[in-house]
Design an enzyme around this catalytic site. Sequence first.
Site, mmCIF file in Angstrom:
data_model
loop_
_atom_site.group_PDB
_atom_site.id
_atom_site.type_symbol
_atom_site.label_atom_id
_atom_site.label_comp_id
_atom_site.label_asym_id
_atom_site.label_seq_id
_atom_site.Cartn_x
_atom_site.Cartn_y
_atom_site.Cartn_z
ATOM 1 N N CYS A 1 -0.367 4.109 2.193
ATOM 2 C CA CYS A 1 -0.124 3.971 3.644
ATOM 3 C C CYS A 1 1.347 4.231 3.969
ATOM 4 C CB CYS A 1 -0.458 2.564 4.133
ATOM 5 S SG CYS A 1 -1.909 1.828 3.402
ATOM 6 N N ASP A 2 2.245 3.731 3.131
ATOM 7 C CA ASP A 2 3.658 3.671 3.524
ATOM 8 C C ASP A 2 4.588 4.566 2.717
ATOM 9 O OD1 ASP A 2 2.911 1.745 5.354
ATOM 10 O OD2 ASP A 2 3.113 0.125 3.891
ATOM 11 N N CYS B 1 0.829 -1.200 0.000
ATOM 12 C CA CYS B 1 0.000 0.000 0.000
ATOM 13 C C CYS B 1 0.866 1.254 0.000
ATOM 14 C CB CYS B 1 -0.920 -0.010 1.214
ATOM 15 S SG CYS B 1 -1.831 1.519 1.406
#
Length: 330
Positions: A137-138, A134
């Site tokens: 997200c990261d 993701c």
Amino acid sequence: MAIRKKLTILGSGSAGLTAAIYAARANLEPLVVQGLQAGGQLTITTDVENFPGFPEGIQGPELMEQLHKQAERFGTQFIYDNAESVDLSRRPFVVRTSAEEILTDTLLICTGASAKLLGLESESKLMGHGVSACATCDGFFFKDKVVFVVGGGDTALEEAMFLTRFATSVTVVHRRDQFRASAIMVERAKKNEKVKFILDTVVEDIENVEKGEVTGIKLRNLKTKEVTLHAADGVFVAIGHKPNTELFRDQIELTENGYIVTNGVKTSVHGVFAAGDVQDELYRQAITAAGTGCAAALEAQWLLESEEGGQSEAGKSEATVKQVAMRQSG
Ligand code: NDP
């Protein structure tokens, strides 16, 4: 004591929340078991430019928050937990979470799909330590780093472009020389100077498990068979998704790829409906998920109404169906 409901929705992506809005407006007091990734896949995406009604685009998490508020406004109840087991053998159906048992006359399965992984041991060992599924997200953690994105679909290219906000270089590794992604995405990615491509190539391994961090990626060219090692700080796997149907295996008809078989939104179990990516191998869009979520709520509503009125579903006239639909849309 068990919670007793007429209608329960599993999942809180755009299918589940749209179903909740419709069911709540029909006074069915729906219960949504949100799942641990509340809001579904759109919560891990950035710009959504193709959801109708947002000419300037909208951020995925914001869109889901709006849908959640809309469902709540009409009386939807939410449980912030995963469904751990279901019994679909008779009605009322039983849904168990870690803390609750829910008995429900109708069930709407909107559990979506999850990211697929490559299946390498190093991938699982380094997940969260340089390997990610993701970018949204990261990505932030890869400021001024060198990253690779695996896949050739819209997700891979979208993630690659997103990662250029942080990384110094983003290399897309794809197993073919043709992209599955839409032409416009390919064009945009190719125009982005930070994005490079390595085609006809698969990931052989990710280094370095011993160090507990990503230091390199080993690639194999499928045409030349040549294996090359490239320095890397991060590897983003973006190779598609698998439907979240483990809970229903052996209880409901699934396709060979594990998606729920539907006729419209009806499943093989009377009283159980499915909407969104969990039953859609083809379109997989937020708007199609929302559309089928609406249809599933209406079907459940009609079934409950026909049962309450002592009328069999099959005996319900077309006029009644249309009347109910018109009432709902008003
Ligand atoms: P897709 O299934 O479309 O693409 C998956 C990609 O990963 C393919 O290129 C596939 O290769 C590759 N792949 C699959 N398995 C492996 C493997 N084991 N090893 C190496 N490569 C592999 O998934 P996406 O998640 O990209 O997209 C899903 C849907 O969501 C699509 O309909 C897409 O259009 C949509 N979407 C739309 C967006 C938007 O409009 N903004 C953004 C993101 C997604 P191959 O091509 O060879 O099969």
